[in-house]
Design a protein around this motif. Structure first.
Motif, mmCIF file in Angstrom:
data_model
loop_
_atom_site.group_PDB
_atom_site.id
_atom_site.type_symbol
_atom_site.label_atom_id
_atom_site.label_comp_id
_atom_site.label_asym_id
_atom_site.label_seq_id
_atom_site.Cartn_x
_atom_site.Cartn_y
_atom_site.Cartn_z
ATOM 1 N N TYR A 194 0.788 7.099 -8.568
ATOM 2 C CA TYR A 194 0.518 5.836 -9.154
ATOM 3 C C TYR A 194 -0.778 4.853 -9.089
ATOM 4 N N GLY A 195 -1.709 6.035 -8.773
ATOM 5 C CA GLY A 195 -3.099 5.338 -8.713
ATOM 6 C C GLY A 195 -3.507 5.148 -10.182
ATOM 7 N N LEU A 196 -4.900 4.404 -10.173
ATOM 8 C CA LEU A 196 -5.536 3.997 -11.429
ATOM 9 C C LEU A 196 -6.001 5.468 -11.921
ATOM 10 N N PHE A 207 -5.265 -1.253 0.427
ATOM 11 C CA PHE A 207 -4.493 -1.384 -0.649
ATOM 12 C C PHE A 207 -5.153 -0.843 -2.068
ATOM 13 N N LEU A 208 -6.424 -1.331 -2.013
ATOM 14 C CA LEU A 208 -7.297 -1.104 -3.013
ATOM 15 C C LEU A 208 -7.615 0.418 -3.328
ATOM 16 N N TYR A 228 -4.479 1.946 -4.522
ATOM 17 C CA TYR A 228 -4.261 1.680 -5.810
ATOM 18 C C TYR A 228 -5.206 2.467 -6.965
ATOM 19 N N THR A 264 0.794 -1.247 -0.069
ATOM 20 C CA THR A 264 -0.017 -0.045 0.026
ATOM 21 C C THR A 264 0.941 1.315 -0.012
ATOM 22 N N SER A 281 -4.118 6.851 -5.360
ATOM 23 C CA SER A 281 -2.639 7.280 -5.070
ATOM 24 C C SER A 281 -2.511 8.352 -6.292
ATOM 25 N N LEU A 307 2.538 2.318 -3.119
ATOM 26 C CA LEU A 307 1.862 2.903 -4.193
ATOM 27 C C LEU A 307 1.651 4.434 -3.956
#
Length: 301
Positions: free
Chosen positions: A292-294, A282-283, A286, A233, A289, A236
């Motif tokens: 580096y997030g989606l 963590f999700l 992901y 986590t 972030s 990211l």
């Protein structure tokens, strides 16, 4: 089935119905509740701290293999000397060492690589350990070793976890600088006189010890999540490798404590809830972030 008693109210520890549980204040007033909360904080922090090394080393699958390798050692110890806290601990250490070192030996003396060798050894050992335990009629303990039981931790379990946690955090803090050099530039580390072989064995031993300390908390099956998710986590969220250690420890500790307060009133398994909370964190990292997030990747593209 173990019971908790407080103020004349009895609650079953395993798979209770939420309406049968006393308020969480009652639970926290009891030694079992206090031990469970302290174990969540301590074991969560130690695993989160060590998870930085696991993530940087890219060895999550090996850690998962080692966590499953603990069960056959416990089974063998129970078969030979009976079920005690120390026999289970010694058996778990023995099994992890055999599978870990045995995979190295097989990879060096055959055409197989270490991952393939470890996969063969741990699945064979796990199957044998499971069969031994089912024949010994220790089904309740088997469930605890597989999936954990923080609420069943005794004072001795807590002291063992405390000792291992302190040793692991202090050792990795002391070795952090040479460890980071070794992880990012192994050739330069060797030329600078960094004891690469010693670091390999030391970090391997620390990883095994921390896995064993979390065995009572989350069991063989789920322990890999506790040792990977916290630092993954943080990974990211930052490029600072040193922040992975303390950041992972904080997320592991706070996430485990949050799971304690979530699982009790709902009657959920505390061990599973810990992994669920860490997976949710963590999700979120992901997806959201900043770097580096989606969503941030979509903005860049």
């Amino acid at each position: 089935m173990p019971k908790l008693e407080a103020g004349g109210i009895t609650a079953y520890v395993h798979h209770p119905m939420p309406q049968d549980l006393p308020p969480i204040s009652y639970y926290l007033a009891m030694p079992a509740g206090q031990r469970a909360l302290l174990a969540c904080l301590m074991i969560g922090f130690a695993n989160g701290f060590v998870s930085a090394f696991v993530v940087l080393r890219k060895s999550a699958l090996k850690v998962g293999t080692l966590s499953h390798a603990l069960l056959p050692g416990i089974a063998l110890a129970v078969l030979l000397v009976g079920l005690t806290q120390w026999s289970a601990l010694a058996g778990a250490v023995f099994a992890a060492m055999i599978v870990g070192l045995g995979s190295i030996f097989l990879s060096r003396t055959s055409r197989l690589d270490q991952d393939t060798s470890m996969g063969i050894l741990y699945t064979t050992a796990f199957a044998g350990g499971y069969l031994i335990l089912t024949q010994l009629n220790v089904r309740q303990k088997l469930d605890e070793w597989l999936f954990g039981s923080i609420v069943g931790m005794a004072d001795s379990d807590l002291w063992i976890a405390f000792g291992i946690s302190v040793v692991a955090v202090l050792a990795l803090t002391a070795l952090q600088r040479p460890l980071l050099i070794y992880l990012f530039e192994p050739n330069i580390a060797a030329s600078l006189g960094v004891p690469v072989r010693f670091l390999n064995y030391a970090t391997f031993a620390i990883t095994i010890l921390v896995l064993i300390s979390s065995l009572q908390a989350v069991g063989c099956i789920l322990s890999v999540g506790l040792m990977v998710a916290p630092a993954a986590t943080v990974y990211l969220l930052t490029d600072n490798a040193r922040a992975l250690f303390w950041g992972g420890g904080i997320i592991g500790g706070l996430g485990s404590v949050a799971a304690f307060f979530i699982s009790y009133p709902l009657g959920w398994s505390m061990s599973s809830t810990i992994i669920l909370v860490l997976g949710a964190l963590f999700l979120l990292a992901y997806i959201f972030s900043p770097r580096y997030g989606l969503f941030s990747r979509r903005k860049v593209s």
